[in-house]
Design a protein around this motif. Structure first.
Motif, mmCIF file in Angstrom:
data_model
loop_
_atom_site.group_PDB
_atom_site.id
_atom_site.type_symbol
_atom_site.label_atom_id
_atom_site.label_comp_id
_atom_site.label_asym_id
_atom_site.label_seq_id
_atom_site.Cartn_x
_atom_site.Cartn_y
_atom_site.Cartn_z
ATOM 1 N N ASP A 454 0.854 -1.183 0.000
ATOM 2 C CA ASP A 454 0.000 0.000 0.000
ATOM 3 C C ASP A 454 0.887 1.228 0.000
ATOM 4 O O ASP A 454 2.040 1.185 0.454
ATOM 5 N N ASP A 455 0.348 2.307 -0.526
ATOM 6 C CA ASP A 455 1.031 3.590 -0.598
ATOM 7 C C ASP A 455 0.213 4.590 0.203
ATOM 8 O O ASP A 455 -1.016 4.480 0.281
ATOM 9 N N ALA A 456 0.884 5.580 0.784
ATOM 10 C CA ALA A 456 0.186 6.548 1.626
ATOM 11 C C ALA A 456 -0.806 7.402 0.859
ATOM 12 O O ALA A 456 -1.815 7.852 1.412
ATOM 13 N N ASN A 457 -0.533 7.645 -0.418
ATOM 14 C CA ASN A 457 -1.393 8.526 -1.194
ATOM 15 C C ASN A 457 -2.764 7.896 -1.428
ATOM 16 O O ASN A 457 -2.891 6.693 -1.629
ATOM 17 N N VAL A 458 -3.785 8.732 -1.438
ATOM 18 C CA VAL A 458 -5.171 8.299 -1.615
ATOM 19 C C VAL A 458 -5.567 8.515 -3.072
ATOM 20 O O VAL A 458 -5.310 9.579 -3.630
ATOM 21 N N LEU A 461 -5.365 1.188 -0.458
ATOM 22 C CA LEU A 461 -6.151 0.098 0.123
ATOM 23 C C LEU A 461 -6.686 0.490 1.499
ATOM 24 O O LEU A 461 -7.826 0.187 1.849
ATOM 25 N N LEU A 462 -5.855 1.170 2.289
ATOM 26 C CA LEU A 462 -6.286 1.600 3.617
ATOM 27 C C LEU A 462 -7.521 2.499 3.533
ATOM 28 O O LEU A 462 -8.378 2.482 4.412
ATOM 29 N N PRO A 471 -17.609 -0.915 3.588
ATOM 30 C CA PRO A 471 -17.676 -0.430 4.973
ATOM 31 C C PRO A 471 -16.436 -0.867 5.741
ATOM 32 O O PRO A 471 -15.749 -1.823 5.366
ATOM 33 N N ALA A 472 -16.147 -0.175 6.837
ATOM 34 C CA ALA A 472 -14.952 -0.479 7.620
ATOM 35 C C ALA A 472 -14.996 -1.869 8.233
ATOM 36 O O ALA A 472 -13.954 -2.440 8.564
ATOM 37 N N ARG A 481 -6.606 -4.332 5.753
ATOM 38 C CA ARG A 481 -6.135 -3.264 6.633
ATOM 39 C C ARG A 481 -5.073 -3.774 7.593
ATOM 40 O O ARG A 481 -4.038 -3.120 7.813
ATOM 41 N N HIS A 482 -5.326 -4.947 8.171
ATOM 42 C CA HIS A 482 -4.334 -5.550 9.073
ATOM 43 C C HIS A 482 -3.020 -5.778 8.343
ATOM 44 O O HIS A 482 -1.935 -5.536 8.897
#
Length: 589
Positions: A454-458, A461-462, A471-472, A481-482
């Motif tokens: 995953d990369d910090a930019n939106v 995946l996060l 949904p979360a 997420r984990h």
């Protein structure tokens, strides 16, 4: 801060920038012992145009050279002296620091980073009232100060150009007069407008557009500007205004458009700052439009501007065309429509053979570049496709409300495209990871290969729940997420200053505050959110603003001290907590 008498803007010119950058700090203002009322927040301040203030007492300094392409190496042979001066002030000044010691204005350990009121690029009484209201409920004074700096940062410093429509103050786009608002918002320390960044920079203000006509016109102008940019070149990720900022430093990039037969023409024309095709850039245009509609219930910016529907048609057509397999696209006369290569020091700054790694037909759309402006490893960037699903569906709702027959037909087309992309994600992008189980991949190629990271930019995946894709509490998302918040993600770092996600754009051991903000926005755990807030305060390194990234063991080593997207995302987090989990701000919980 003193509430302005009327909305407005300040002309953007070199003398103002010079005075903003090199103005010495004012004398220390007297503060109340509790530091609680925001009205005690001093108005005069160290400059907001780039240079971070020194940390009182000679604290840690910022890194003097952001380590990637956005440092913007100029081609001096093609740039005028005035342009060089302008760009020197914008790019070199963020790296200038001076130790003002105890003379520096501070507010409970956080410097005031707002420019003087008369030098703010756009002023809104509504925004000022919101600052006072939210700051008044935050028990942690440093957190309150960060919010007071970050929330107005886009308005204060990055509204490069704004021309209201003829009916300024009415909240309508020109009122049928044909004179539309126009807004150009730079990203911060680079005088260019990214479709993605500019959308995200204004999202926190959507809460107030229904009650602030001038703020509504600012965003209507941004919608109109983005529509014209998509029409000009739907593959470009960033645009500039050459007459004001000089030419793009990327004019030598090898990127072209097909014309007739096998012929192609250079696509790096004036007005295009960079031409890295990122799927999420087109999604950002759709998101900005539907977000404004959802906030105001007004279709005026879309029905009164003849360019808007054409830009949506262009965006949908490009997304659809990028679903073609690499093999089929290469077989076309003239070859692939989109091609890009650059002479670069970093391999992620260019594309393999001008097109990137090959992809099969999956139903998803290929994205040669990520939202970090880095090349993808595999062509189907899953978070960007997830964002496309959401935004195509939501803009379809907007088009149905607009009511014309053409828009109804376009809405149906958007819905079908969204469903087919969604099916592609579920078929090809849900993979089995050896340590986390069934998860969403970050990228796939349709041939059976996948990349879990995953990369910090939106979009990331996060951020999938933040985007509205799942949904979360979705089972696959929770496992994903984990995984991305662990060493299963090669770009997850844990240090003494905090833990979070970075990416190849800046490199190893550099955590992006945006990933920490997104972790808090997608969390359902109060303790996790509180931990994120603590890390975010440390990451500021006493500068009073968010940064692009910071070193995992030393927040005083950071990149991009003037990065408006990160400031807006932080403000959005605080608003979200104020609305949904106020006890985390008030200290009542």
């Amino acid at each position: 801060p003193k509430e302005p008498s009327a909305p407005g803007r300040t002309p953007f010119h070199i003398p103002l920038i010079v005075s903003s950058i090199f103005r010495p700090p004012a004398a220390v203002s007297s503060l109340t012992p509790s530091c609680s009322p925001l009205l005690s927040f001093p108005i005069s301040s160290p400059p907001a145009y780039g240079r971070p203030p020194a940390v009182s007492g000679g604290g840690p300094r910022a890194s003097s050279s952001p380590p990637h392409e956005r440092k913007m190496v100029q081609k001096t042979s093609s740039i005028t002296i005035s342009s060089l001066l302008f760009q020197f002030l914008l790019f070199v000044s963020p790296l200038i620091r001076a130790d003002f010691g105890k003379q520096e204005e501070r507010w409970c350990g956080c410097p005031n980073r707002r420019p003087p009121e008369e030098e703010r690029r756009f002023r809104s009484a509504t925004v000022e009232k919101a600052i006072n209201s939210v700051v008044g409920m935050i028990k942690d004074r440093e957190l309150a100060c960060l919010f007071a700096n970050c929330f107005p940062n886009t308005l204060d410093t990055t509204v490069f150009l704004h021309t209201p429509g003829e009916t300024a103050g009415s909240g309508k786009s020109g009122g049928g007069s044909g004179v539309l608002a126009d807004t150009f918002i730079i990203t911060g320390d680079i005088p260019a407008m990214w479709l993605r960044d500019s959308c995200n920079q204004v999202l926190p203000y959507m809460r107030f557009v229904s009650s602030d006509p001038a703020l509504a016109q600012l965003i209507e102008g941004l919608i109109h500007r983005q529509a014209s940019q998509v029409l000009a070149d739907p593959y470009a990720n960033a645009h500039n205004i050459p007459s004001l900022t000089g030419p793009s430093p990327h004019t030598s990039d090898a990127t072209s458009n097909p014309t007739f037969g096998p012929s192609r023409t250079d696509a790096m024309v004036p007005g295009i700052f960079e031409r890295k095709f990122e799927l999420d850039s087109l999604c950002a245009f759709l998101k900005l439009s539907r977000s404004y509609y959802e906030a105001t219930n007004s279709t005026a910016p879309f029905t009164e501007n003849p360019d808007w529907a054409g830009a949506v048609v262009r965006a949908i057509s490009v997304i659809d065309s990028m679903r073609m397999s690499s093999e089929s696209e290469a077989a076309q006369e003239g070859g692939p429509i989109y091609q890009f290569q650059r002479a670069a020091l970093e391999p992620t700054d260019t594309l393999l053979h001008g097109t990137g790694s090959p992809g099969a037909e999956t139903g998803m759309a290929r994205s040669p570049f990520r939202p970090s402006d880095d090349a993808t490893t595999f062509p189907f960037l899953v978070p960007a496709n997830a964002m496309a699903v959401v935004e195509l569906r939501r803009v379809a709702n907007l088009m149905r409300k607009a009511g014309s027959r053409d828009m109804l037909s376009l809405a149906d087309r958007a819905e079908v495209l969204a469903n087919e992309i969604d099916q592609g994600i579920q078929t090809y992008a849900v993979i089995k990871h050896p340590s986390t189980g069934e998860v969403y991949a970050y990228e796939v190629d349709g041939f059976g290969n996948s990349y879990f990271a995953d990369d910090a930019n939106v979009p990331s995946l996060l951020s999938l729940p933040y985007l509205g894709y799942v949904p979360a509490n979705d089972t696959v998302y929770k496992r994903t997420r984990h995984g991305v918040l662990s060493r299963a993600n090669p770009w997850y770092f844990n240090g003494t200053a905090g833990s979070g996600i970075g990416g190849p754009h800046v490199g190893l051991d550099m955590i992006w505050p945006m990933s920490i903000i997104m972790r808090a926005l997608t969390s359902t755990d109060d303790r996790e959110i509180a931990e994120c807030l603590s890390i975010l305060k440390r990451s500021s390194a006493g500068t009073g603003l968010m940064h692009e990234s910071f070193q995992k063991d030393n927040p005083g080593t950071f990149t991009r001290p003037w990065f408006a997207w990160a400031n807006s995302l932080f403000a959005d987090l605080i608003f979200t907590l104020a609305e949904k989990r106020p006890h985390l701000l008030t200290g009542a919980g």
